[in-house]
Write an enzyme that holds these catalytic residues in place. Structure first.
Site, PDB file in Angstrom:
ATOM      1  N   HIS A   6       0.872  -1.190  -0.235  1.00  0.00           N
ATOM      2  CA  HIS A   6      -0.255  -0.161  -0.020  1.00  0.00           C
ATOM      3  C   HIS A   6       0.558   1.312  -0.130  1.00  0.00           C
ATOM      4  CE1 HIS A   6      -2.767   2.797   2.383  1.00  0.00           C
ATOM      5  NE2 HIS A   6      -3.436   2.451   1.185  1.00  0.00           N
ATOM      6  N   HIS A  47      -0.333  10.644  -2.263  1.00  0.00           N
ATOM      7  CA  HIS A  47      -1.599  10.443  -1.925  1.00  0.00           C
ATOM      8  C   HIS A  47      -2.708  11.657  -1.624  1.00  0.00           C
ATOM      9  CE1 HIS A  47      -4.577   9.536   1.331  1.00  0.00           C
ATOM     10  NE2 HIS A  47      -4.839   8.297   0.839  1.00  0.00           N
TER      11      HIS A  47
HETATM   12  O1  G3P Z   1      -6.963   1.593  -2.499  1.00  0.00           O
HETATM   13  C1  G3P Z   1      -6.956   1.306  -1.411  1.00  0.00           C
HETATM   14  C2  G3P Z   1      -6.717   2.506  -0.469  1.00  0.00           C
HETATM   15  O2  G3P Z   1      -5.197   2.834  -0.674  1.00  0.00           O
HETATM   16  C3  G3P Z   1      -7.664   3.483  -0.533  1.00  0.00           C
HETATM   17  O3  G3P Z   1      -7.427   4.395   0.471  1.00  0.00           O
HETATM   18  O4  G3P Z   1      -6.629   6.723   1.446  1.00  0.00           O
HETATM   19  O5  G3P Z   1      -5.087   4.857   1.284  1.00  0.00           O
HETATM   20  O6  G3P Z   1      -5.731   5.871  -0.904  1.00  0.00           O
HETATM   21  P1  G3P Z   1      -6.176   5.423   0.493  1.00  0.00           P
HETATM   22 MG    MG Z   2      -4.547   4.525  -1.950  1.00  0.00          MG
END
Ligand code: G3P
Ligand code: MG
Length: 228
Positions: A6, A47
Site C-alpha cells: 500500500h 496520496h
Molecule cells: O486503494 C486502497 C486504499 O489505498 C484507499 O485508500 O486513502 O489509502 O488511498 P487510501
Molecule cells: Mg490509495
C-alpha cells in the site's frame, strides 16, 4: 489471496516514493498500490491533495508547478515520483494498482498503461485501476475497456455489492471496518473480488482470511508473506 503493498512498502520507506516501490519489490510484493494526481500533463504519485503531510512543501498538489513538486523532499531525500518512473522501475516485476485520486487522471492513465503494454514492459492483467471517484473510473473504462478496474468504497454499502453491477468493475476495495462475511459472499455471488484496506496487524489479517476476502492492502508486505 493477493497482497498489495500500500503506497509501496510504506511501513518501511516514505509512502508513494521510488524507495517504497523498490522496497516492496525487494520484499517480493506481487502487487503495488499507488495514488496519482495529474499536473501539467504528467501523473505524479502522491496520496494527499495537499503537500504538507508527506513533503517539505506546502499548498495543493494540483496548483503547484511540476518544477516545484520535483524540488520537494518526499522523505529521506526522495522526490515525488512520476508514474512513468515507477513503471520503468517495476518493469513487469509486480502488478500495479493505480488509484486515481485527482481530477483528469483517467485519460493520462489510460494512455500511459497502453504505452507500457505496447513496450512489452507489462501485460494488461498486471494493471488494476481504482478510484473512489466513480466518474473518473467510468471515464477510464471507456478509454481502456480491457484493463481491470476496482471501485473504492468509503463506507459500508446499503445493499451489499449490488451497486457495483452497473460499474462493470473487477474488484471492490473496502475499508476493513466496513467489510463483513455477508458482503464478501454477496460480492462473490455477483462475480466481484473483494480487496480490503489497510491491514497492518496479524489479527486483522486473520480476520480477513476467515471471512474469505480475496486480497489485502498493507503497509507491511512481510505481514502477508509470513502467512503463506
Ligand atoms: O486503494 C486502497 C486504499 O489505498 C484507499 O485508500 O486513502 O489509502 O488511498 P487510501
Ligand atoms: Mg490509495
Amino acid at each position: 489471496m493477493i497482497c498489495f503493498a500500500h503506497r509501496g512498502a510504506s511501513g518501511h520507506a516514505p509512502e508513494n516514493t521510488l524507495l517504497a516501490v523498490k522496497t516492496a519489490l525487494s520484499m517480493g510484493a506481487a502487487w503495488i498500490e499507488l495514488d496519482v494526481f495529474a499536473v501539467e500533463n504528467e501523473l505524479v504519485v502522491i496520496h494527499d491533495s495537499r503537500l504538507e503531510r508527506t513533503t517539505n512543501g506546502s499548498g495543493e498538489v494540483t496548483n503547484a508547478t511540476l518544477a516545484y513538486l520535483r524540488s520537494l523532499d518526499a522523505g529521506r531525500g526522495e522526490k515525488i515520483p512520476f508514474l512513468r518512473e515507477v513503471l520503468d522501475t517495476v518493469a513487469g516485476e509486480a502488478g500495479i494498482n493505480i488509484e486515481l485520486k485527482g481530477a483528469d487522471t483517467a485519460t493520462l492513465t489510460a494512455s500511459m498503461i497502453e504505452s507500457y503494454i505496447a513496450k512489452d514492459l507489462f501485460r494488461a492483467d498486471q494493471f488494476l485501476v481504482s478510484s473512489f471517484n466513480r466518474r473518473e473510473l467510468q471515464n477510464f473504462s471507456l478509454l481502456a475497456p480491457s484493463i481491470r478496474t476496482g471501485v473504492n468504497l468509503s463506507g459500508p454499502p446499503l445493499q451489499d455489492a449490488r451497486f457495483a453491477e452497473a460499474l462493470a468493475v473487477y474488484s471492490l476495495h473496502v475499508h476493513k471496518n466496513s467489510v463483513t462475511r455477508a458482503f464478501v459472499e454477496d460480492a462473490h455471488r455477483r462475480g466481484f473480488k473483494v480487496f480490503v484496506f489497510t491491514i497492518n496487524h496479524a489479527e486483522d489479517l486473520a480476520s480477513m482470511i476467515s471471512i474469505g476476502v480475496d486480497g489485502i492492502f498493507t503497509n507491511y508486505p512481510e505481514l502477508y508473506a509470513k502467512n503463506q
